[in-house]
Design a protein around this motif. Sequence first.
Motif, short mmCIF file in Angstrom:
data_model
loop_
_atom_site.label_atom_id
_atom_site.label_comp_id
_atom_site.label_asym_id
_atom_site.label_seq_id
_atom_site.Cartn_x
_atom_site.Cartn_y
_atom_site.Cartn_z
N VAL A 291 24.30 84.47 39.10
CA VAL A 291 23.93 83.67 40.26
C VAL A 291 22.36 83.46 40.26
N GLY A 292 22.08 84.89 41.18
CA GLY A 292 21.03 84.83 41.83
C GLY A 292 19.44 84.43 41.51
N TYR A 293 19.05 84.96 40.03
CA TYR A 293 18.78 85.28 38.12
C TYR A 293 18.33 83.76 38.76
N VAL A 294 19.24 83.06 38.16
CA VAL A 294 19.43 80.90 38.00
C VAL A 294 18.48 80.54 38.79
N PHE A 295 18.58 80.93 39.89
CA PHE A 295 18.44 80.05 41.68
C PHE A 295 17.39 80.24 42.35
N ARG A 296 17.24 81.75 41.58
CA ARG A 296 15.53 82.52 41.97
C ARG A 296 14.60 81.74 40.81
N THR A 297 14.79 81.83 39.57
CA THR A 297 13.82 81.73 38.28
C THR A 297 13.56 79.67 38.27
N ALA A 298 14.87 79.11 38.66
CA ALA A 298 14.80 78.20 38.25
C ALA A 298 14.20 76.69 39.55
N LEU A 299 14.35 77.52 40.90
CA LEU A 299 13.73 76.71 42.07
C LEU A 299 13.19 77.46 42.82
N GLY A 300 13.45 79.19 42.48
CA GLY A 300 12.99 80.26 43.72
C GLY A 300 13.42 79.56 44.63
N VAL A 301 14.06 79.70 44.88
CA VAL A 301 15.59 80.24 46.07
C VAL A 301 16.36 81.46 45.49
N GLU A 302 16.36 81.87 47.08
CA GLU A 302 16.58 83.11 47.23
C GLU A 302 18.62 83.55 47.54
N LEU A 303 18.84 83.48 46.78
CA LEU A 303 20.32 83.40 47.34
C LEU A 303 20.99 85.45 48.18
N PRO A 304 21.86 85.82 48.74
CA PRO A 304 22.40 86.83 48.62
C PRO A 304 22.78 87.73 47.34
N ARG A 305 22.88 88.74 47.57
CA ARG A 305 22.50 89.54 46.36
C ARG A 305 24.68 89.83 46.10
N VAL A 306 25.61 90.07 46.56
CA VAL A 306 26.22 89.78 46.86
C VAL A 306 27.23 88.93 46.85
N SER A 307 28.63 88.34 45.91
CA SER A 307 29.31 87.43 45.88
C SER A 307 29.76 87.06 47.30
N ARG A 308 30.53 87.98 47.40
CA ARG A 308 31.13 87.36 49.19
C ARG A 308 30.10 87.01 50.36
N GLU A 309 28.88 87.54 49.99
CA GLU A 309 27.65 87.57 50.38
C GLU A 309 27.36 85.71 50.49
N MET A 310 26.98 85.24 49.34
CA MET A 310 26.47 84.11 49.10
C MET A 310 28.21 82.96 49.32
N ALA A 311 28.97 83.35 48.90
CA ALA A 311 30.36 82.85 50.31
C ALA A 311 30.55 82.41 51.16
N SER A 312 29.83 83.38 52.97
CA SER A 312 29.94 82.98 53.64
C SER A 312 28.13 82.25 54.48
N GLN A 313 27.18 82.19 53.39
CA GLN A 313 26.23 81.95 54.13
C GLN A 313 26.31 80.45 55.07
N ALA A 314 26.07 80.41 56.12
CA ALA A 314 26.38 78.98 57.36
C ALA A 314 24.81 77.51 56.87
N ASN A 315 23.69 78.06 55.86
CA ASN A 315 23.04 77.34 55.73
C ASN A 315 23.09 76.29 54.24
N ALA A 316 24.21 77.01 53.66
CA ALA A 316 25.27 76.14 52.86
C ALA A 316 26.40 75.10 52.87
N GLU A 317 26.56 74.25 52.46
CA GLU A 317 27.97 73.80 52.67
C GLU A 317 29.51 73.81 52.06
N LEU A 318 30.26 74.30 52.57
CA LEU A 318 31.06 74.47 52.01
C LEU A 318 32.39 73.97 51.57
N ILE A 319 32.86 74.18 50.22
CA ILE A 319 33.36 72.94 49.46
C ILE A 319 35.08 73.72 49.48
N ASN A 320 35.68 73.06 49.57
CA ASN A 320 37.03 73.47 49.30
C ASN A 320 38.06 72.94 48.44
#
Length: 247
Positions: free
Chosen positions: A155-184
């Motif tokens: 997931v990190g590779y796709v966002f970084r190489t496609a758009l230059g967006v850096e995401l947290p390295r591990v899934s649990r940190e990606m899931a708690s990003q405050a700047n990303a809209e939560l969808i349940n």
Amino acid sequence: MTTDNTSHPSQPKIVTLTARRLICAAALALASLPAFAQSAETAAAAKPAAAKTEAPRSKADSAATATLAALLPHLAASDTIPLMDRSAMFAGDLSRLISAYDASKGISAATEAALANDSDGKVQSILRRAMTLLGTPYRWGGTSPDAGFDCSGLVGYVFRTALGVELPRVSREMASQANAELINDRSALAAGDLVFFGRKGRVDHVGIYLGEGRFLHAPSTGKDVRTDTLMTGYWGDKFMQARRVAL
């Protein structure tokens, strides 16, 4: 003393059942492409009066076409997986993706809106980059096509190489990003969303939502990057939440 005079003729070389299945799957994948193209031409030639009815279908066709365009060149890429094995694996993914965009199913309102508002092509860039990685081997800690991927590395590779967006390295940190809209709610998912899975309230896996209930991910050791459904079955039971990254 007895002598065994029973003859043992040499065994003829046979094509294993697995090999036959691979060959058939690859043939079906290639055979399906002209039909898919023909159906697109037929839709384009439809009467103007049906234009409004076909609008969701045209958006779905655009997404499917972009996916196929990105995927097909990868079949000829130099890889550690034999071409016939890779072709059979892609045949299954192509079949599922094409059926996912069937006009009778339509597309979710959220995905339709995401595609309609994707004037800068960012969502499509994510989907194209993700699909070119189908078949890449899973490797724990892997973050590149050469080394292989684990789920968050992919997931990190796709966002970084496609758009230059850096995401947290591990899934649990990606899931708690405050700047990303939560969808349940699964019905609110749109193409490009990050989807998270886990047990007992703890996130331990992430993938990229493609639309129509399917997502792309690096499953586990011994498996390759592939698509699966999150609406039912194993991954449906493990689904926890999603995040929409600001692009």
